[in-house]
Design an enzyme around this catalytic site. Structure first.
Site, PDB file in Angstrom:
ATOM      1  N   HIS A 291     -25.449  74.652  32.164  1.00 64.24           N
ATOM      2  CA  HIS A 291     -25.778  75.818  32.341  1.00 64.24           C
ATOM      3  C   HIS A 291     -26.240  76.165  33.851  1.00 64.24           C
ATOM      4  CE1 HIS A 291     -28.065  79.835  30.978  1.00 64.24           C
ATOM      5  NE2 HIS A 291     -27.103  80.123  31.806  1.00 64.24           N
TER       6      HIS A 291
ATOM      7  N   HIS B 257     -29.247  73.165  34.764  1.00 61.78           N
ATOM      8  CA  HIS B 257     -30.103  72.622  33.804  1.00 61.78           C
ATOM      9  C   HIS B 257     -28.995  72.385  32.581  1.00 61.78           C
ATOM     10  CE1 HIS B 257     -30.505  76.929  32.400  1.00 61.78           C
ATOM     11  NE2 HIS B 257     -30.729  76.255  31.255  1.00 61.78           N
TER      12      HIS B 257
ATOM     13  N   ASP C 129     -28.914  72.334  28.410  1.00 61.98           N
ATOM     14  CA  ASP C 129     -29.710  73.038  26.953  1.00 61.98           C
ATOM     15  C   ASP C 129     -29.225  71.949  25.839  1.00 61.98           C
ATOM     16  OD1 ASP C 129     -30.909  75.421  28.217  1.00 61.98           O
ATOM     17  OD2 ASP C 129     -28.861  75.989  28.438  1.00 61.98           O
TER      18      ASP C 129
ATOM     19  N   LYS D 244      -6.505  52.985   5.442  1.00 61.77           N
ATOM     20  CA  LYS D 244      -7.455  52.821   6.768  1.00 61.77           C
ATOM     21  C   LYS D 244      -6.473  51.965   7.671  1.00 61.77           C
ATOM     22  CE  LYS D 244     -12.027  52.245   8.221  1.00 61.77           C
ATOM     23  NZ  LYS D 244     -11.717  51.542   9.630  1.00 61.77           N
TER      24      LYS D 244
ATOM     25  N   ASP E 241      -5.905  49.813  11.225  1.00 60.79           N
ATOM     26  CA  ASP E 241      -6.905  48.937  12.069  1.00 60.79           C
ATOM     27  C   ASP E 241      -6.112  49.065  13.290  1.00 60.79           C
ATOM     28  OD1 ASP E 241      -8.547  47.376  13.011  1.00 60.79           O
ATOM     29  OD2 ASP E 241      -7.620  45.629  12.314  1.00 60.79           O
TER      30      ASP E 241
ATOM     31  N   GLU F  57      -7.089  47.201   5.655  1.00 59.14           N
ATOM     32  CA  GLU F  57      -8.436  47.148   6.247  1.00 59.14           C
ATOM     33  C   GLU F  57      -9.521  48.030   5.223  1.00 59.14           C
ATOM     34  OE1 GLU F  57     -11.497  48.525   9.774  1.00 59.14           O
ATOM     35  OE2 GLU F  57      -9.378  48.844   9.927  1.00 59.14           O
TER      36      GLU F  57
END
Length: 531
Positions: free
Chosen positions: A43, A49, A51, A239, A241, A374
Protein backbone atom coordinates in the site's frame (compact mmCIF):
# COMPACT_ATOMS: atom_id res chain seq x y z
CA UNK A 1 -20.20 -12.32 13.94
CA UNK A 2 -22.14 -9.08 13.91
CA UNK A 3 -21.52 -5.93 11.87
CA UNK A 4 -19.71 -4.16 14.79
CA UNK A 5 -16.36 -5.71 13.79
CA UNK A 6 -16.47 -3.56 10.64
CA UNK A 7 -17.88 -0.38 12.20
CA UNK A 8 -14.47 1.34 12.31
CA UNK A 9 -13.64 0.28 8.75
CA UNK A 10 -16.94 1.65 7.40
CA UNK A 11 -16.74 4.89 9.39
CA UNK A 12 -13.36 5.78 7.88
CA UNK A 13 -14.47 5.48 4.22
CA UNK A 14 -16.85 7.12 1.74
CA UNK A 15 -17.90 4.33 -0.58
CA UNK A 16 -19.31 6.76 -3.14
CA UNK A 17 -15.74 8.02 -3.59
CA UNK A 18 -13.50 4.97 -3.13
CA UNK A 19 -13.46 1.69 -5.07
CA UNK A 20 -12.83 -0.24 -1.84
CA UNK A 21 -15.56 -2.75 -0.93
CA UNK A 22 -18.01 -1.70 1.80
CA UNK A 23 -17.93 -3.71 4.99
CA UNK A 24 -20.74 -6.21 5.45
CA UNK A 25 -21.28 -9.08 7.86
CA UNK A 26 -19.98 -12.46 6.70
CA UNK A 27 -20.51 -15.96 8.05
CA UNK A 28 -17.75 -16.86 10.53
CA UNK A 29 -15.04 -19.25 9.41
CA UNK A 30 -13.92 -20.39 5.95
CA UNK A 31 -16.38 -21.68 3.41
CA UNK A 32 -16.93 -25.43 3.21
CA UNK A 33 -13.94 -27.05 1.56
CA UNK A 34 -11.64 -24.03 1.99
CA UNK A 35 -8.73 -23.38 4.33
CA UNK A 36 -8.60 -19.91 5.95
CA UNK A 37 -6.88 -17.38 3.72
CA UNK A 38 -4.37 -14.61 4.20
CA UNK A 39 -3.34 -11.69 2.03
CA UNK A 40 -0.50 -9.16 2.12
CA UNK A 41 -1.34 -5.94 0.30
CA UNK A 42 1.39 -3.48 -0.61
CA UNK A 43 0.00 0.00 0.00
CA UNK A 44 1.62 3.23 -1.21
CA UNK A 45 -0.25 5.63 1.07
CA UNK A 46 1.51 8.55 2.83
CA UNK A 47 4.26 6.03 3.48
CA UNK A 48 4.76 2.71 1.72
CA UNK A 49 3.79 -0.24 3.92
CA UNK A 50 2.47 -3.80 3.76
CA UNK A 51 -0.95 -4.76 5.17
CA UNK A 52 -0.93 -8.33 6.53
CA UNK A 53 -4.43 -9.77 6.89
CA UNK A 54 -5.76 -13.11 8.16
CA UNK A 55 -9.26 -14.44 7.59
CA UNK A 56 -10.91 -15.16 10.95
CA UNK A 57 -14.48 -14.98 12.28
CA UNK A 58 -15.85 -13.48 9.06
CA UNK A 59 -13.38 -10.59 8.76
CA UNK A 60 -9.74 -9.93 7.87
CA UNK A 61 -7.77 -9.31 11.06
CA UNK A 62 -5.12 -6.79 9.96
CA UNK A 63 -1.72 -5.30 10.74
CA UNK A 64 0.23 -2.56 8.91
CA UNK A 65 3.91 -3.56 8.57
CA UNK A 66 5.99 -0.52 7.45
CA UNK A 67 9.01 -2.45 6.14
CA UNK A 68 7.20 -5.61 5.10
CA UNK A 69 7.85 -9.24 6.07
CA UNK A 70 11.41 -10.59 6.29
CA UNK A 71 12.52 -14.20 5.85
CA UNK A 72 15.36 -13.59 8.33
CA UNK A 73 14.40 -14.84 11.84
CA UNK A 74 16.85 -12.31 13.32
CA UNK A 75 14.86 -9.39 11.87
CA UNK A 76 11.89 -8.07 13.87
CA UNK A 77 9.41 -5.99 11.89
CA UNK A 78 7.13 -3.43 13.52
CA UNK A 79 3.46 -4.30 12.91
CA UNK A 80 0.67 -1.90 13.88
CA UNK A 81 -2.67 -3.55 14.63
CA UNK A 82 -5.34 -1.78 12.56
CA UNK A 83 -9.09 -2.13 12.10
CA UNK A 84 -10.62 -5.34 10.79
CA UNK A 85 -11.38 -5.36 7.05
CA UNK A 86 -14.18 -7.16 5.15
CA UNK A 87 -13.40 -10.46 3.43
CA UNK A 88 -13.99 -8.86 0.03
CA UNK A 89 -10.97 -6.62 0.64
CA UNK A 90 -8.73 -9.68 0.14
CA UNK A 91 -8.84 -9.25 -3.66
CA UNK A 92 -8.79 -5.45 -3.77
CA UNK A 93 -6.14 -4.03 -6.08
CA UNK A 94 -6.37 -0.47 -7.34
CA UNK A 95 -6.11 3.18 -6.29
CA UNK A 96 -7.79 4.86 -3.34
CA UNK A 97 -8.45 8.44 -4.57
CA UNK A 98 -6.78 11.51 -3.10
CA UNK A 99 -8.46 13.03 -0.03
CA UNK A 100 -9.87 9.61 0.95
CA UNK A 101 -8.70 7.61 3.93
CA UNK A 102 -5.62 5.58 2.95
CA UNK A 103 -5.27 7.38 -0.39
CA UNK A 104 -2.77 5.64 -2.66
CA UNK A 105 -2.15 2.58 -4.79
CA UNK A 106 -2.74 -0.97 -3.53
CA UNK A 107 -1.59 -4.30 -4.98
CA UNK A 108 -2.04 -7.87 -3.78
CA UNK A 109 1.62 -8.55 -2.99
CA UNK A 110 1.02 -12.09 -1.69
CA UNK A 111 -1.88 -14.38 -0.91
CA UNK A 112 -2.58 -17.95 0.05
CA UNK A 113 -3.88 -20.01 2.96
CA UNK A 114 -2.66 -20.36 6.51
CA UNK A 115 -2.88 -22.59 9.57
CA UNK A 116 -3.23 -21.17 13.06
CA UNK A 117 -0.47 -22.76 15.18
CA UNK A 118 -1.16 -20.82 18.40
CA UNK A 119 -1.43 -22.96 21.51
CA UNK A 120 -1.64 -22.38 25.25
CA UNK A 121 -1.14 -25.10 27.86
CA UNK A 122 -1.23 -27.67 25.07
CA UNK A 123 -4.56 -26.60 23.59
CA UNK A 124 -5.22 -24.74 20.30
CA UNK A 125 -6.12 -21.06 20.69
CA UNK A 126 -8.58 -19.51 18.17
CA UNK A 127 -7.29 -16.53 16.21
CA UNK A 128 -9.50 -13.92 17.89
CA UNK A 129 -8.52 -15.20 21.34
CA UNK A 130 -4.85 -15.24 20.35
CA UNK A 131 -5.00 -11.64 19.10
CA UNK A 132 -6.74 -10.51 22.29
CA UNK A 133 -4.02 -12.24 24.34
CA UNK A 134 -1.25 -10.61 22.30
CA UNK A 135 0.41 -13.51 20.44
CA UNK A 136 -0.44 -15.27 17.17
CA UNK A 137 1.58 -18.08 15.52
CA UNK A 138 0.73 -19.08 11.96
CA UNK A 139 2.08 -21.28 9.18
CA UNK A 140 1.73 -19.63 5.79
CA UNK A 141 1.28 -21.36 2.44
CA UNK A 142 1.44 -18.41 0.08
CA UNK A 143 3.09 -17.59 -3.20
CA UNK A 144 5.96 -15.63 -1.62
CA UNK A 145 5.61 -16.29 2.10
CA UNK A 146 5.88 -19.82 3.49
CA UNK A 147 6.56 -21.49 6.79
CA UNK A 148 6.09 -20.34 10.38
CA UNK A 149 5.64 -16.70 11.44
CA UNK A 150 4.64 -15.05 14.70
CA UNK A 151 3.05 -11.77 15.72
CA UNK A 152 3.56 -10.55 19.30
CA UNK A 153 2.15 -7.42 20.95
CA UNK A 154 4.81 -5.22 22.56
CA UNK A 155 2.80 -2.22 23.77
CA UNK A 156 0.70 0.76 22.71
CA UNK A 157 1.81 4.01 21.10
CA UNK A 158 -0.42 6.87 20.02
CA UNK A 159 -3.47 4.80 20.87
CA UNK A 160 -2.43 1.99 18.49
CA UNK A 161 -1.21 -1.45 19.44
CA UNK A 162 2.42 -2.07 18.48
CA UNK A 163 3.34 -5.66 17.55
CA UNK A 164 6.40 -7.35 16.01
CA UNK A 165 6.30 -9.75 13.06
CA UNK A 166 9.07 -12.39 13.05
CA UNK A 167 9.92 -15.36 10.83
CA UNK A 168 10.20 -18.60 12.80
CA UNK A 169 13.34 -20.76 12.62
CA UNK A 170 12.35 -23.50 10.15
CA UNK A 171 13.31 -24.88 6.76
CA UNK A 172 11.73 -21.90 5.00
CA UNK A 173 13.83 -19.31 6.87
CA UNK A 174 16.39 -17.48 4.70
CA UNK A 175 18.73 -15.16 6.64
CA UNK A 176 19.57 -12.06 4.65
CA UNK A 177 16.78 -12.53 2.11
CA UNK A 178 14.86 -9.30 1.39
CA UNK A 179 11.78 -10.78 -0.26
CA UNK A 180 10.11 -7.37 -0.66
CA UNK A 181 13.00 -6.14 -2.82
CA UNK A 182 13.46 -9.45 -4.62
CA UNK A 183 9.81 -9.87 -5.58
CA UNK A 184 7.99 -6.50 -5.52
CA UNK A 185 5.08 -7.09 -7.94
CA UNK A 186 1.47 -8.22 -7.50
CA UNK A 187 0.82 -11.97 -7.44
CA UNK A 188 -2.55 -11.40 -9.10
CA UNK A 189 -1.86 -9.02 -11.97
CA UNK A 190 1.94 -9.01 -12.14
CA UNK A 191 1.87 -5.21 -11.91
CA UNK A 192 4.29 -3.11 -9.88
CA UNK A 193 2.72 -0.63 -7.50
CA UNK A 194 4.15 2.20 -9.63
CA UNK A 195 2.05 0.95 -12.57
CA UNK A 196 -1.11 1.03 -10.46
CA UNK A 197 -0.26 4.49 -9.13
CA UNK A 198 0.29 5.77 -12.67
CA UNK A 199 -3.08 4.48 -13.89
CA UNK A 200 -5.76 6.01 -11.65
CA UNK A 201 -8.32 5.62 -14.45
CA UNK A 202 -8.29 1.87 -13.80
CA UNK A 203 -9.10 1.72 -10.08
CA UNK A 204 -9.50 -2.05 -9.89
CA UNK A 205 -7.87 -4.97 -11.62
CA UNK A 206 -10.01 -7.45 -13.54
CA UNK A 207 -9.29 -10.69 -15.36
CA UNK A 208 -9.98 -9.17 -18.78
CA UNK A 209 -6.30 -9.77 -19.32
CA UNK A 210 -5.44 -13.33 -18.38
CA UNK A 211 -2.81 -13.45 -15.63
CA UNK A 212 -1.13 -15.98 -13.40
CA UNK A 213 -2.87 -16.78 -10.11
CA UNK A 214 -1.79 -18.98 -7.18
CA UNK A 215 -2.81 -22.57 -7.96
CA UNK A 216 -5.10 -24.68 -5.79
CA UNK A 217 -3.17 -27.31 -3.83
CA UNK A 218 -4.31 -30.65 -2.42
CA UNK A 219 -4.05 -31.64 1.23
CA UNK A 220 -2.80 -35.11 2.23
CA UNK A 221 -5.57 -37.55 3.11
CA UNK A 222 -6.33 -41.23 3.45
CA UNK A 223 -8.94 -43.47 1.93
CA UNK A 224 -10.95 -43.85 5.12
CA UNK A 225 -11.54 -40.09 5.38
CA UNK A 226 -13.04 -40.00 1.87
CA UNK A 227 -15.06 -43.21 1.94
CA UNK A 228 -16.68 -42.09 5.20
CA UNK A 229 -18.42 -39.27 3.30
CA UNK A 230 -21.56 -39.68 1.14
CA UNK A 231 -20.84 -41.17 -2.31
CA UNK A 232 -20.74 -38.87 -5.31
CA UNK A 233 -19.12 -35.90 -3.55
CA UNK A 234 -15.63 -36.69 -4.85
CA UNK A 235 -14.11 -37.06 -8.30
CA UNK A 236 -10.87 -39.01 -8.64
CA UNK A 237 -7.99 -38.29 -11.00
CA UNK A 238 -4.54 -39.74 -11.47
CA UNK A 239 -1.89 -37.92 -9.43
CA UNK A 240 0.75 -36.93 -11.97
CA UNK A 241 4.41 -36.78 -10.99
CA UNK A 242 5.71 -33.77 -12.88
CA UNK A 243 5.86 -29.97 -12.64
CA UNK A 244 2.78 -27.97 -11.71
CA UNK A 245 2.09 -25.37 -14.39
CA UNK A 246 -0.29 -22.43 -14.77
CA UNK A 247 -0.58 -21.62 -18.48
CA UNK A 248 -1.64 -18.09 -19.50
CA UNK A 249 -2.58 -16.90 -22.98
CA UNK A 250 -3.36 -13.41 -24.25
CA UNK A 251 -3.50 -13.58 -28.05
CA UNK A 252 -0.12 -14.69 -29.38
CA UNK A 253 1.47 -14.15 -25.98
CA UNK A 254 1.70 -17.43 -24.04
CA UNK A 255 3.38 -17.86 -20.67
CA UNK A 256 4.00 -20.95 -18.53
CA UNK A 257 4.40 -20.40 -14.80
CA UNK A 258 5.33 -22.64 -11.88
CA UNK A 259 3.26 -22.81 -8.69
CA UNK A 260 5.70 -20.26 -7.21
CA UNK A 261 5.44 -17.89 -10.20
CA UNK A 262 8.70 -18.89 -11.87
CA UNK A 263 8.72 -18.88 -15.66
CA UNK A 264 8.73 -22.19 -17.61
CA UNK A 265 8.01 -20.54 -20.96
CA UNK A 266 11.42 -20.91 -22.62
CA UNK A 267 11.88 -24.43 -21.30
CA UNK A 268 8.80 -26.02 -22.93
CA UNK A 269 8.41 -24.59 -26.45
CA UNK A 270 6.22 -27.44 -27.74
CA UNK A 271 3.64 -26.78 -25.02
CA UNK A 272 3.72 -23.04 -25.77
CA UNK A 273 2.97 -23.68 -29.46
CA UNK A 274 0.18 -26.09 -28.59
CA UNK A 275 -1.51 -23.48 -26.38
CA UNK A 276 -1.08 -20.83 -29.05
CA UNK A 277 -2.90 -23.11 -31.51
CA UNK A 278 -6.09 -23.33 -29.41
CA UNK A 279 -9.21 -21.49 -30.55
CA UNK A 280 -9.80 -19.23 -27.52
CA UNK A 281 -7.42 -16.24 -27.57
CA UNK A 282 -7.38 -15.72 -23.79
CA UNK A 283 -7.41 -18.22 -20.92
CA UNK A 284 -5.68 -19.48 -17.78
CA UNK A 285 -5.26 -23.26 -17.57
CA UNK A 286 -3.99 -25.24 -14.59
CA UNK A 287 -2.18 -28.52 -15.21
CA UNK A 288 0.92 -30.66 -14.81
CA UNK A 289 3.92 -30.89 -17.12
CA UNK A 290 5.04 -34.51 -17.46
CA UNK A 291 7.42 -36.36 -19.75
CA UNK A 292 5.84 -37.77 -22.89
CA UNK A 293 5.81 -41.53 -23.33
CA UNK A 294 2.92 -42.94 -21.35
CA UNK A 295 2.47 -43.88 -17.69
CA UNK A 296 5.91 -45.44 -17.24
CA UNK A 297 7.64 -42.24 -18.34
CA UNK A 298 5.66 -39.67 -16.36
CA UNK A 299 7.96 -39.52 -13.34
CA UNK A 300 9.37 -36.17 -12.28
CA UNK A 301 12.92 -37.35 -12.97
CA UNK A 302 12.16 -37.99 -16.64
CA UNK A 303 11.62 -34.25 -17.18
CA UNK A 304 15.18 -33.64 -16.05
CA UNK A 305 16.63 -36.23 -18.44
CA UNK A 306 18.08 -35.15 -21.82
CA UNK A 307 15.19 -34.38 -24.17
CA UNK A 308 12.61 -34.62 -21.37
CA UNK A 309 11.58 -30.97 -21.48
CA UNK A 310 11.36 -30.91 -25.27
CA UNK A 311 8.94 -33.85 -25.28
CA UNK A 312 6.86 -32.74 -22.29
CA UNK A 313 3.06 -32.70 -22.35
CA UNK A 314 0.86 -30.33 -20.36
CA UNK A 315 -1.91 -32.42 -18.81
CA UNK A 316 -4.64 -29.82 -18.23
CA UNK A 317 -7.11 -30.38 -15.40
CA UNK A 318 -8.69 -27.02 -14.55
CA UNK A 319 -9.67 -23.65 -16.02
CA UNK A 320 -9.31 -20.41 -14.07
CA UNK A 321 -10.26 -17.89 -16.75
CA UNK A 322 -11.73 -17.96 -20.26
CA UNK A 323 -12.16 -15.02 -22.66
CA UNK A 324 -11.82 -12.46 -19.89
CA UNK A 325 -14.27 -14.21 -17.56
CA UNK A 326 -13.24 -15.53 -14.14
CA UNK A 327 -14.34 -19.18 -13.94
CA UNK A 328 -12.97 -19.98 -10.47
CA UNK A 329 -16.39 -19.59 -8.83
CA UNK A 330 -17.93 -22.35 -10.94
CA UNK A 331 -18.30 -25.93 -9.79
CA UNK A 332 -15.58 -28.38 -10.84
CA UNK A 333 -17.72 -30.11 -13.49
CA UNK A 334 -18.54 -26.79 -15.17
CA UNK A 335 -14.90 -25.68 -15.19
CA UNK A 336 -13.77 -28.98 -16.70
CA UNK A 337 -16.51 -28.90 -19.33
CA UNK A 338 -15.32 -25.47 -20.46
CA UNK A 339 -11.73 -26.70 -20.35
CA UNK A 340 -12.52 -29.60 -22.69
CA UNK A 341 -14.21 -27.20 -25.12
CA UNK A 342 -11.25 -24.81 -25.00
CA UNK A 343 -8.65 -27.53 -25.68
CA UNK A 344 -10.71 -29.31 -28.35
CA UNK A 345 -10.74 -32.88 -29.67
CA UNK A 346 -8.19 -34.12 -30.35
CA UNK A 347 -5.83 -31.82 -28.42
CA UNK A 348 -2.77 -30.58 -30.32
CA UNK A 349 0.51 -32.39 -29.70
CA UNK A 350 1.89 -31.24 -26.38
CA UNK A 351 -1.50 -31.02 -24.67
CA UNK A 352 -3.80 -33.53 -22.96
CA UNK A 353 -6.89 -33.23 -20.78
CA UNK A 354 -7.00 -35.19 -17.51
CA UNK A 355 -10.11 -37.37 -17.34
CA UNK A 356 -11.99 -38.38 -14.16
CA UNK A 357 -11.57 -42.04 -13.23
CA UNK A 358 -14.76 -44.12 -12.91
CA UNK A 359 -14.97 -46.66 -10.12
CA UNK A 360 -14.93 -47.19 -6.38
CA UNK A 361 -12.14 -45.30 -4.53
CA UNK A 362 -10.52 -48.35 -2.95
CA UNK A 363 -10.37 -50.19 -6.28
CA UNK A 364 -8.95 -47.08 -7.97
CA UNK A 365 -6.20 -46.71 -5.37
CA UNK A 366 -5.28 -50.38 -5.66
CA UNK A 367 -5.03 -49.93 -9.42
CA UNK A 368 -2.97 -46.76 -9.05
CA UNK A 369 -0.41 -48.44 -6.78
CA UNK A 370 -0.30 -51.64 -8.84
CA UNK A 371 0.36 -49.70 -12.05
CA UNK A 372 3.11 -47.57 -10.56
CA UNK A 373 1.25 -44.27 -10.30
CA UNK A 374 2.18 -41.74 -7.65
CA UNK A 375 -1.39 -41.95 -6.35
CA UNK A 376 -4.78 -40.26 -6.78
CA UNK A 377 -6.21 -36.77 -6.36
CA UNK A 378 -9.76 -36.53 -5.03
CA UNK A 379 -11.63 -33.31 -5.86
CA UNK A 380 -14.88 -32.13 -4.34
CA UNK A 381 -17.33 -31.86 -7.23
CA UNK A 382 -19.13 -28.76 -5.92
CA UNK A 383 -16.14 -26.75 -4.68
CA UNK A 384 -14.95 -23.55 -6.41
CA UNK A 385 -11.31 -23.05 -7.34
CA UNK A 386 -9.37 -21.29 -4.58
CA UNK A 387 -5.62 -20.58 -4.61
CA UNK A 388 -3.58 -22.20 -1.87
CA UNK A 389 -3.91 -25.49 -0.03
CA UNK A 390 -7.50 -26.63 0.35
CA UNK A 391 -9.31 -29.67 1.82
CA UNK A 392 -11.57 -29.54 -1.26
CA UNK A 393 -8.71 -31.31 -3.06
CA UNK A 394 -7.16 -34.36 -1.38
CA UNK A 395 -4.15 -36.42 -2.40
CA UNK A 396 -3.88 -40.16 -1.81
CA UNK A 397 -0.35 -41.44 -2.34
CA UNK A 398 1.00 -44.89 -3.06
CA UNK A 399 3.72 -45.48 -0.52
CA UNK A 400 6.58 -47.78 0.37
CA UNK A 401 8.12 -48.40 3.79
CA UNK A 402 11.33 -49.75 5.26
CA UNK A 403 13.55 -49.64 8.33
CA UNK A 404 16.04 -46.77 8.63
CA UNK A 405 18.67 -45.92 11.22
CA UNK A 406 18.12 -42.81 13.34
CA UNK A 407 21.35 -40.79 13.44
CA UNK A 408 20.13 -37.50 14.84
CA UNK A 409 17.32 -34.97 15.13
CA UNK A 410 16.61 -31.29 14.56
CA UNK A 411 15.30 -28.60 16.89
CA UNK A 412 11.51 -28.15 17.03
CA UNK A 413 9.86 -25.07 15.51
CA UNK A 414 6.65 -23.25 16.31
CA UNK A 415 4.56 -24.82 19.07
CA UNK A 416 6.05 -28.28 18.56
CA UNK A 417 7.74 -30.04 21.49
CA UNK A 418 10.62 -32.51 21.61
CA UNK A 419 12.23 -32.31 18.19
CA UNK A 420 11.50 -31.18 14.66
CA UNK A 421 12.53 -34.14 12.50
CA UNK A 422 14.48 -37.38 12.72
CA UNK A 423 17.68 -37.62 10.65
CA UNK A 424 17.76 -41.11 9.16
CA UNK A 425 19.98 -43.26 6.95
CA UNK A 426 20.98 -46.76 5.82
CA UNK A 427 24.18 -48.76 5.61
CA UNK A 428 26.08 -49.59 2.45
CA UNK A 429 29.66 -50.51 1.69
CA UNK A 430 30.80 -46.94 2.38
CA UNK A 431 29.17 -46.55 5.79
CA UNK A 432 25.96 -45.00 7.07
CA UNK A 433 24.38 -42.95 4.28
CA UNK A 434 22.08 -40.00 4.96
CA UNK A 435 18.56 -40.58 3.58
CA UNK A 436 16.74 -37.47 4.70
CA UNK A 437 14.58 -35.94 7.43
CA UNK A 438 11.35 -37.44 8.77
CA UNK A 439 9.17 -34.73 10.25
CA UNK A 440 5.64 -36.17 10.24
CA UNK A 441 3.82 -39.11 11.78
CA UNK A 442 4.44 -38.29 15.47
CA UNK A 443 1.93 -37.73 18.24
CA UNK A 444 2.81 -35.69 21.33
CA UNK A 445 3.73 -38.71 23.46
CA UNK A 446 6.04 -40.07 20.75
CA UNK A 447 7.79 -36.72 20.37
CA UNK A 448 8.52 -36.59 24.09
CA UNK A 449 9.62 -40.24 24.40
CA UNK A 450 11.81 -40.21 21.30
CA UNK A 451 13.43 -36.93 22.32
CA UNK A 452 14.31 -38.39 25.72
CA UNK A 453 15.84 -41.49 24.14
CA UNK A 454 17.79 -39.50 21.56
CA UNK A 455 19.18 -37.10 24.16
CA UNK A 456 20.71 -40.10 25.92
CA UNK A 457 22.42 -41.07 22.63
CA UNK A 458 23.59 -37.58 21.64
CA UNK A 459 27.16 -37.28 20.30
CA UNK A 460 29.09 -34.25 18.96
CA UNK A 461 29.80 -35.59 15.45
CA UNK A 462 27.46 -36.91 12.74
CA UNK A 463 27.37 -40.69 12.25
CA UNK A 464 26.62 -40.26 8.53
CA UNK A 465 29.52 -40.42 6.09
CA UNK A 466 27.78 -37.83 3.89
CA UNK A 467 26.02 -35.68 6.51
CA UNK A 468 24.76 -32.40 4.95
CA UNK A 469 25.01 -29.06 6.77
CA UNK A 470 21.76 -28.70 8.70
CA UNK A 471 20.55 -25.85 10.89
CA UNK A 472 19.73 -26.94 14.43
CA UNK A 473 20.98 -30.53 13.97
CA UNK A 474 21.82 -32.80 16.91
CA UNK A 475 23.65 -36.05 16.24
CA UNK A 476 23.08 -39.39 17.95
CA UNK A 477 24.72 -42.79 18.13
CA UNK A 478 23.05 -44.86 15.37
CA UNK A 479 21.29 -47.40 17.58
CA UNK A 480 17.56 -46.75 17.06
CA UNK A 481 15.74 -48.17 14.03
CA UNK A 482 12.57 -46.48 12.70
CA UNK A 483 9.98 -47.84 10.30
CA UNK A 484 9.37 -45.06 7.75
CA UNK A 485 6.70 -44.77 5.07
CA UNK A 486 7.55 -42.82 1.91
CA UNK A 487 6.57 -42.46 -1.74
CA UNK A 488 9.88 -43.15 -3.48
CA UNK A 489 13.66 -42.69 -3.49
CA UNK A 490 14.99 -39.63 -5.29
CA UNK A 491 17.89 -39.85 -7.74
CA UNK A 492 20.31 -38.60 -5.06
CA UNK A 493 19.27 -41.23 -2.51
CA UNK A 494 16.81 -39.22 -0.45
CA UNK A 495 13.32 -40.16 0.71
CA UNK A 496 10.33 -38.39 -0.83
CA UNK A 497 7.45 -37.55 1.54
CA UNK A 498 8.63 -39.66 4.51
CA UNK A 499 6.41 -40.29 7.54
CA UNK A 500 7.27 -42.03 10.82
CA UNK A 501 5.42 -45.29 11.56
CA UNK A 502 7.21 -46.44 14.71
CA UNK A 503 10.44 -47.80 16.20
CA UNK A 504 11.62 -51.33 15.38
CA UNK A 505 13.26 -53.23 18.21
CA UNK A 506 13.51 -56.49 16.26
CA UNK A 507 16.28 -55.48 13.87
CA UNK A 508 19.84 -54.38 14.73
CA UNK A 509 20.77 -50.97 13.34
CA UNK A 510 23.90 -52.41 11.73
CA UNK A 511 21.77 -54.64 9.46
CA UNK A 512 19.63 -51.84 8.00
CA UNK A 513 20.28 -51.43 4.27
CA UNK A 514 18.36 -49.80 1.46
CA UNK A 515 15.68 -52.25 0.33
CA UNK A 516 14.32 -50.49 -2.73
CA UNK A 517 17.17 -50.19 -5.19
CA UNK A 518 17.58 -47.23 -7.59
CA UNK A 519 15.25 -47.50 -10.55
CA UNK A 520 12.80 -49.90 -8.91
CA UNK A 521 9.35 -48.87 -10.13
CA UNK A 522 6.64 -48.25 -7.53
CA UNK A 523 4.57 -51.08 -9.08
CA UNK A 524 6.89 -53.61 -7.44
CA UNK A 525 5.83 -52.40 -4.00
CA UNK A 526 3.30 -54.44 -1.98
CA UNK A 527 -0.27 -53.63 -2.98
CA UNK A 528 -2.61 -52.10 -0.46
CA UNK A 529 -5.22 -54.31 1.09
CA UNK A 530 -8.46 -53.87 -0.84
CA UNK A 531 -11.18 -52.32 1.31
Amino acid sequence: MGPDRLETYNAKRRFDATPEPPGAPAAPGPRAGDAPRFVVQKHAARALHYDVRFEADGVLVSWAVPKGPSYDPAVKRLAVHVEDHPLDYRTFEGTVPAAQYGAGAVIVWDEGTYRNRTTRDGRPVPVSEAVAAGHLSVELDGVKLRGGWSLTRTGTRGGKEQWVLVKRHDDAARPGDDVTARDPASVRSGRAIEQVRADPAAPTWTRERATWAPPMLATPSDLDALTAEPPGRWQFERKLDGLRCVAVRNGDEVELWSRNHLSFTARFPRVVEALRALAPPAFVIDGELVADGGPTASAFGALQAPGGAAAAVLHAFDLLSLLGRDTTGLALADRQRLLAQAVGVPPPAGLAVVQPLPGEPGVLLDRACAEGWEGLVAKHVDAPYRGGRSPAWRKLKCTASQELVVGGFTDPTGARTGFGALLVGYHDEGGLRFAGRVGTGFDEATLVDLHRRLQALEVPDPPFVDAPPLRGAHWARPELVAEVRFTEWTADGRLRHPSFLGLRDDKPAAEVVREQRPGTPPSTLPRRRRR
